[in-house]
Scaffold this active site. Structure first.
Site, PDB file in Angstrom:
ATOM      1  CB  SER A  73       5.601  -2.030  11.777  1.00 57.78           C
ATOM      2  OG  SER A  73       5.183  -0.710  12.096  1.00 57.78           O
ATOM      3  CD  GLU A 129      -2.708   5.350   6.801  1.00 56.20           C
ATOM      4  OE1 GLU A 129      -2.718   5.384   5.562  1.00 56.20           O
ATOM      5  OE2 GLU A 129      -1.771   4.839   7.457  1.00 56.20           O
ATOM      6  N   GLY A 150       3.128  -1.208   4.220  1.00 55.17           N
ATOM      7  CA  GLY A 150       3.174   0.221   3.943  1.00 55.17           C
ATOM      8  C   GLY A 150       4.593   0.663   3.619  1.00 55.17           C
ATOM      9  N   GLY A 151       5.276   1.220   4.603  1.00 60.07           N
ATOM     10  CA  GLY A 151       6.599   1.806   4.396  1.00 60.07           C
ATOM     11  C   GLY A 151       7.591   0.911   3.664  1.00 60.07           C
ATOM     12  CG  HIS A 170      -5.598   1.815   5.211  1.00 63.39           C
ATOM     13  ND1 HIS A 170      -5.146   2.758   6.117  1.00 63.39           N
ATOM     14  CD2 HIS A 170      -4.598   0.915   5.068  1.00 63.39           C
ATOM     15  CE1 HIS A 170      -3.922   2.426   6.491  1.00 63.39           C
ATOM     16  NE2 HIS A 170      -3.561   1.324   5.879  1.00 63.39           N
ATOM     17  CD  GLU A 180      -3.195  -2.449   7.217  1.00 63.95           C
ATOM     18  OE1 GLU A 180      -2.123  -2.733   6.676  1.00 63.95           O
ATOM     19  OE2 GLU A 180      -3.766  -1.361   7.056  1.00 63.95           O
ATOM     20  N   GLY A 209       2.907   2.181  10.778  1.00 64.97           N
ATOM     21  CA  GLY A 209       3.883   3.262  10.658  1.00 64.97           C
ATOM     22  C   GLY A 209       4.604   3.576  11.961  1.00 64.97           C
ATOM     23  CG  ASN A 246      -1.722   1.228   1.386  1.00 62.75           C
ATOM     24  OD1 ASN A 246      -1.801   2.043   0.460  1.00 62.75           O
ATOM     25  ND2 ASN A 246      -2.354   1.402   2.536  1.00 62.75           N
ATOM     26  CD1 TRP A 247       3.262   1.135  -3.053  1.00 64.71           C
ATOM     27  CD2 TRP A 247       3.161   2.397  -4.904  1.00 64.71           C
ATOM     28  NE1 TRP A 247       3.896   0.449  -4.065  1.00 64.71           N
ATOM     29  CE2 TRP A 247       3.844   1.201  -5.210  1.00 64.71           C
ATOM     30  CE3 TRP A 247       2.965   3.332  -5.918  1.00 64.71           C
ATOM     31  CZ2 TRP A 247       4.343   0.924  -6.483  1.00 64.71           C
ATOM     32  CZ3 TRP A 247       3.451   3.076  -7.182  1.00 64.71           C
ATOM     33  CH2 TRP A 247       4.141   1.880  -7.466  1.00 64.71           C
ATOM     34  CE  LYS A 248       0.014   3.154   4.833  1.00 71.67           C
ATOM     35  NZ  LYS A 248       0.179   3.214   6.277  1.00 71.67           N
TER      36      LYS A 248
HETATM   37  P1  13P Z   1       3.347   0.273   7.649  1.00 72.23           P
HETATM   38  O1  13P Z   1       3.823  -1.016   7.036  1.00 72.23           O
HETATM   39  O2  13P Z   1       4.099   1.479   7.168  1.00 72.23           O
HETATM   40  O3  13P Z   1       3.227   0.178   9.129  1.00 72.23           O
HETATM   41  O4  13P Z   1       1.842   0.499   7.110  1.00 72.23           O
HETATM   42  C1  13P Z   1       0.934  -0.535   7.205  1.00 72.23           C
HETATM   43  C2  13P Z   1      -0.268  -0.190   6.427  1.00 72.23           C
HETATM   44  O5  13P Z   1      -1.028   0.684   6.799  1.00 72.23           O
HETATM   45  C3  13P Z   1      -0.515  -0.912   5.169  1.00 72.23           C
HETATM   46  O6  13P Z   1      -1.786  -0.652   4.678  1.00 72.23           O
END
Ligand code: 13P
Length: 238
Positions: free
Chosen positions: A197, A93, A218-219, A91, A161, A167, A6-8
Site C-alpha cells: 500500500s 501472491e 502495486g496498485g 512474491h 512486503e 492491497g 509490480n503490475w501483477k
Molecule cells: P499494493 O501496493 O497494491 O499494496 O501491492 C504491493 C505489492 O504486492 C507489490 O508487489
C-alpha cells in the site's frame, strides 16, 4: 533508491507500451532507479515503450531450469534474451496461490542471478504471524533461505512486503518497516525495498527510514501520475 512497479495481472501489450512511453516522459530518474514489472506477454512491448529512457523492465517471476518440461514457466535465459533487467521472485501472491516455498524462491533467485539478471526477492509475514509475535522468526527464515543460496550478491535486492499490507490500504508504520528491514539486513546486507500500500502520500516518510532503500509498488504503480509521484518522493530523499 529503487522504485519498482509490480503490475501483477494488469496491462496487456498495447496498454504496457502506451503506459511505458508516458511514464518515460513523465518520470525524472536522476539519482534513483525506476523499474516496471509487467506480465510476461507485455515485457517486449514495455521495453519498446521505455526505449531511450533509464526506466528498467523486470519480469514478475523466473524459473530455475534453463529448459525442460515445466509447462507455464519462463527461464532466466529467455528473459535475458528479451532484454529485461531482472525479475521479482517469491512474491507473497506466488507463495500463497502458486505453491512457492522458501526452497523454490532460493532456486529461482540463484538461476536468475547466474544468468546475469537482477532479482527482487520478496519476504514478509502474514497477519496471523504478526499477531502471534512471529515476525522476526518468519523474516529470518525466509531471508536465510535466500542468503544461503546466493549470499549478498551485487544484483540482489530484497523486498519486505508484509502480507497484511498488500492491497489493503493498510501500510506498515515507518517504525514497523524500519524494524523489519533491520532484521533482514542483519542476515543479508543488500538494498531492501518496502512494499504494501505504498502511495505518493505515504512514500516520503517510509522512504526516509534509514534501512528503507526503495519501494515495490502495486496498485499505485498502475497510473503514471501516482507512480511518478512516488518516484519524485524517492528523489527527494535519495
Ligand atoms: P499494493 O501496493 O497494491 O499494496 O501491492 C504491493 C505489492 O504486492 C507489490 O508487489
Amino acid at each position: 533508491m529503487l522504485i519498482a512497479g509490480n503490475w501483477k495481472l494488469f496491462k496487456g501489450p498495447r496498454e504496457a507500451r502506451e503506459f511505458c512511453g508516458a511514464l518515460a516522459a513523465a518520470v525524472d530518474t536522476s539519482g534513483i532507479e525506476v523499474a516496471v514489472c509487467p506480465p510476461f506477454v507485455s515485457l517486449a512491448a514495455a521495453l519498446e515503450g521505455v526505449r531511450g529512457s533509464a526506466v528498467q523492465v523486470f519480469a514478475q517471476s523466473v524459473h530455475w531450469a534453463e529448459t525442460g518440461a515445466f509447462t507455464g514457466e519462463v527461464s532466466a535465459a529467455m528473459l535475458a534474451e528479451v532484454g529485461v533487467a531482472g525479475a521479482i521472485v517469491g512474491h507473497s501472491e506466488r507463495r500463497q496461490y502458486f505453491g512457492e516455498t522458501d526452497e523454490t524462491v532460493a532456486r529461482r533467485s540463484e538461476a536468475a542471478l547466474a544468468a546475469g539478471l537482477r532479482v527482487i526477492a520478496c519476504v514478509g509475514e502474514t497477519l496471523a504471524e504478526r499477531d502471534g509475535s512471529r515476525v522476526e522468526e518468519v523474516l529470518r527464515r525466509q531471508t536465510a533461505a535466500i542468503a544461503d543460496a546466493v549470499g549478498p550478491h551485487a544484483n540482489l535486492v530484497v523486498a519486505y512486503e508484509p502480507v497484511w499490507a498488500i492491497g489493503t490500504g493498510r501500510t506498515a508504520s515507518p517504525e514497523q518497516a524500519q524494524e523489519a528491514h533491520a532484521i533482514i539486513r542483519d542476515i543479508l546486507d543488500v538494498p531492501i525495498l518496502y512494499g504494501g500500500s505504498v502511495k505518493a502520500e505515504n512514500a516520503p516518510v517510509l522512504l526516509a527510514q534509514p534501512d528503507v532503500d526503495g519501494a515495490l509498488v502495486g496498485g499505485a504503480a498502475l497510473e503514471v501520475t501516482s507512480f511518478a509521484g512516488i518516484c519524485a518522493a524517492a528523489r527527494a530523499v535519495a
